[in-house]
Scaffold this motif. Structure first.
Motif, PDB file in Angstrom:
ATOM      1  N   UNK A 170       0.842  -1.201   0.000  1.00 33.55           N
ATOM      2  CA  UNK A 170       0.000   0.000   0.000  1.00 33.55           C
ATOM      3  C   UNK A 170       0.874   1.246   0.000  1.00 33.55           C
ATOM      4  N   UNK A 171       0.297   2.346  -0.455  1.00 36.08           N
ATOM      5  CA  UNK A 171       0.965   3.638  -0.438  1.00 36.08           C
ATOM      6  C   UNK A 171       0.204   4.560   0.505  1.00 36.08           C
ATOM      7  N   UNK A 172       0.940   5.286   1.359  1.00 40.24           N
ATOM      8  CA  UNK A 172       0.340   6.172   2.350  1.00 40.24           C
ATOM      9  C   UNK A 172       0.740   7.607   2.007  1.00 40.24           C
ATOM     10  N   UNK A 173      -0.263   8.460   1.827  1.00 41.54           N
ATOM     11  CA  UNK A 173      -0.026   9.829   1.380  1.00 41.54           C
ATOM     12  C   UNK A 173      -0.612  10.826   2.369  1.00 41.54           C
ATOM     13  N   UNK A 174       0.174  11.860   2.684  1.00 37.92           N
ATOM     14  CA  UNK A 174      -0.278  12.905   3.606  1.00 37.92           C
ATOM     15  C   UNK A 174      -0.403  14.237   2.877  1.00 37.92           C
ATOM     16  N   UNK A 175      -1.281  15.089   3.394  1.00 33.59           N
ATOM     17  CA  UNK A 175      -1.394  16.469   2.945  1.00 33.59           C
ATOM     18  C   UNK A 175      -0.626  17.364   3.904  1.00 33.59           C
ATOM     19  N   UNK A 176      -0.069  18.457   3.388  1.00 27.41           N
ATOM     20  CA  UNK A 176       0.615  19.412   4.265  1.00 27.41           C
ATOM     21  C   UNK A 176      -0.403  20.144   5.129  1.00 27.41           C
ATOM     22  N   UNK A 177      -1.583  20.383   4.560  1.00 24.80           N
ATOM     23  CA  UNK A 177      -2.689  20.999   5.289  1.00 24.80           C
ATOM     24  C   UNK A 177      -3.287  19.940   6.220  1.00 24.80           C
ATOM     25  N   UNK A 178      -3.205  20.189   7.524  1.00 23.70           N
ATOM     26  CA  UNK A 178      -3.626  19.178   8.494  1.00 23.70           C
ATOM     27  C   UNK A 178      -5.149  18.985   8.542  1.00 23.70           C
TER      28      UNK A 178
END
Length: 208
Positions: A170-178
């Motif tokens: 799986x790939x886990x992606x975050x946004x800079x905007x919390x």
């Protein structure tokens, strides 16, 4: 020196400049200078101001080398071939990155051959990357965790995110905007994932 963070710190110390002086020249903060020296990516405008303050070329700041002087190879015209919702279309990819395909471009110092740019849509990466700015993307580099990437899914969805992890297929992606939650996708749903190597402010986007 391995990367831009090492070069910023070494050159700053060579010139006996404080982080406050570099921050003032970059129109940024001491905290941001500390983050840049710790490995955080920096926008193109910030890099240009820092390079000027450190009396080095943008090419040296990004890529290093033996010569530190101000002489710099001409910047490449990086075509803007889509946005972070639509991405580069299949025709552009299938045609092999044809020059002259776009009406807009960004000047950016790069040694890579097939770098492209996408205009940012939305505020999920704000304030790191703002709507209307352009991300510079290198399809020939390997993505690294903790860095921004452009991801295209087999559904056609395209997004710019921070690569948090790849594990358990799986790939886990975050946004800079919390305000946005972490996104998780099976790897077999990822059509491509290309690293972001720079950010250009909207004022640097030009018409052909």
């Amino acid at each position: 020196m391995n990367d831009i963070s090492d070069r910023i710190k070494q050159r700053r110390e060579e010139l006996k400049l404080s982080k406050t002086e570099v921050a003032k020249a970059a129109n940024s903060s001491v905290t941001m200078v500390s983050k840049w020296e710790a490995g955080m990516g920096m926008g193109f405008d910030y890099a240009a101001r820092v390079a000027e303050k450190l009396n080095v070329s943008l090419e040296w700041l990004y890529y290093g080398g033996e010569e530190i002087g101000l002489a710099c190879s001409p910047s490449a015209h990086i075509p803007i071939v889509g946005n972070t919702q639509a991405g580069p279309d299949r025709a552009w990819l299938d045609l092999g990155y044809p020059a002259g395909y776009s009406d807009e471009y960004v000047d950016f110092p790069t040694k890579a051959r097939n770098v492209y740019a996408l205009k940012v849509v939305g505020n999920s990466m704000s304030p790191r990357i703002l709507e209307g700015e352009a991300v510079l993307v290198d399809p020939e580099s390997e993505p690294a965790t903790g860095e921004e990437v452009v991801v295209r899914l087999t559904t056609g969805a395209v997004m710019v995110k921070t690569l948090a992890a790849i594990r358990d297929e799986k790939i886990f992606l975050d946004s800079y905007n919390h305000g946005y939650e972490r996104m998780v996708f099976p790897l077999d749903e990822v059509e491509f994932m290309h690293p972001v190597i720079g950010v250009a402010r909207s004022s640097r986007i030009k018409l052909v």
